[in-house]
Design a protein around this motif. Structure first.
Motif, short mmCIF file in Angstrom:
data_model
loop_
_atom_site.label_atom_id
_atom_site.label_comp_id
_atom_site.label_asym_id
_atom_site.label_seq_id
_atom_site.Cartn_x
_atom_site.Cartn_y
_atom_site.Cartn_z
N LYS A 1 0.85 -1.18 0.00
CA LYS A 1 0.00 0.00 0.00
C LYS A 1 0.89 1.24 0.00
CE LYS A 1 -0.37 0.36 5.05
NZ LYS A 1 -1.28 0.47 6.21
N LEU A 2 0.33 2.36 -0.42
CA LEU A 2 1.04 3.64 -0.40
C LEU A 2 0.54 4.46 0.77
CD1 LEU A 2 1.09 4.60 -4.18
CD2 LEU A 2 3.04 3.88 -2.80
N THR B 1 2.68 1.25 -9.08
CA THR B 1 2.96 2.53 -8.44
C THR B 1 3.89 2.35 -7.24
OG1 THR B 1 0.75 3.27 -9.09
CG2 THR B 1 1.92 4.63 -7.49
N CYS B 2 3.64 1.27 -6.48
CA CYS B 2 4.52 0.98 -5.34
C CYS B 2 5.94 0.68 -5.81
CB CYS B 2 3.97 -0.20 -4.55
SG CYS B 2 2.45 0.14 -3.64
N GLU B 3 6.05 -0.03 -6.91
CA GLU B 3 7.36 -0.35 -7.47
C GLU B 3 8.06 0.93 -7.94
OE1 GLU B 3 10.63 -2.59 -8.79
OE2 GLU B 3 8.95 -3.11 -7.47
N ALA B 4 7.28 1.86 -8.55
CA ALA B 4 7.86 3.12 -9.01
C ALA B 4 8.33 3.99 -7.86
CB ALA B 4 6.85 3.88 -9.87
N ASN B 5 7.70 3.83 -6.67
CA ASN B 5 8.04 4.65 -5.51
C ASN B 5 8.95 3.92 -4.52
OD1 ASN B 5 6.20 6.33 -6.72
ND2 ASN B 5 5.01 6.72 -4.89
N ARG B 6 9.57 2.84 -4.95
CA ARG B 6 10.39 2.07 -4.02
C ARG B 6 11.62 2.84 -3.54
NH1 ARG B 6 13.38 -2.55 -7.75
NH2 ARG B 6 14.38 -1.13 -9.23
N ALA B 7 11.99 3.90 -4.25
CA ALA B 7 13.14 4.71 -3.83
C ALA B 7 12.86 5.42 -2.50
CB ALA B 7 13.48 5.74 -4.91
#
Length: 218
Positions: free
Chosen positions: A133-134, A206-212
């Motif tokens: 989840k974000l 989206t979670c993968e894109a925000n893993r940083a």
């Protein structure tokens, strides 16, 4: 000034206190197979009180935890009976479609057709559960959408909420009735397809894109 009713929030957190004293109350047995077995001699339930069984955890064949939870999540303006009617009507549609499929299937394939609407709902919702989840985390005046792992109970809630919103959107534009949209979406989710599965996959992307930003969890 016009006062608008506030949106009703559904809590998924565990209550911090209970009316049952942990020293004198024990959990009830909700499994039918376990109920048939005698209690062992050293089981504390032989001499302590038993907590009241929750309505959606009874071992009766006509109640199901996932279905009861779906009824609560699909409820609008406190009209629970209307929500229950819609959900049970969706289950009836699923049952009828599966029975027709079973009748038309060759003898060697009849055993592969799932006739239990409860199992289809359980498997469909399970397929829609997100793994992440974000959640907004503020650092230095900036809010970042940070991916967090999600617990099973909340994942189930989010899967049902996504499916409910998709079905409401379809019925809102007059494409179909809510019960028909819910039945169709549950059948697609059972086959690991449909709009709810796509919404789950988009969330994972989206979670993968925000893993940083994952290091902001602490």
């Amino acid at each position: 000034m016009i006062l608008r009713p506030c949106a009703r929030l559904i809590s998924t957190s565990t209550p911090s206190s209970s009316r049952y004293d942990a020293k004198v109350f024990r959990e009830p047995i909700t499994d039918k197979n376990e109920l048939k077995k005698p209690l062992s001699v050293d089981d504390e339930r032989n001499f302590l009180f038993i907590k009241a069984m929750k309505a959606d955890e009874t071992p009766t064949f006509y109640r199901n935890h996932v279905v009861d939870k779906l009824v609560r999540i699909c409820m609008t303006d406190g009209r629970k009976e209307m929500s229950r009617k819609n959900v049970l009507s969706a289950l009836e549609i699923i049952k009828r479609k599966q029975y027709q499929t079973w009748l038309k299937a060759p003898e060697e394939e009849k055993s592969k057709v799932e006739l239990s609407a409860f199992k289809i709902v359980e498997e469909g919702i399970n397929n829609c559960k997100p793994l992440m989840k974000l959640q907004g985390v503020t650092r230095g005046g900036t809010t970042y959408q940070v991916p967090f792992p999600i617990e099973d109970e909340e994942a189930e809630f989010r899967a049902m909420k996504m499916m409910r919103d998709i079905c409401r959107q379809k019925s809102k534009h007059g494409e179909t009735f809510f019960k028909d949209a819910l039945a169709a979406e549950l059948m697609l989710a059972y086959q690991n397809e449909g709009a709810t599965i796509q919404a789950k996959q988009e969330l994972h992307k989206t979670c993968e894109a925000n893993r940083a930003y994952a290091h902001y969890r602490g």
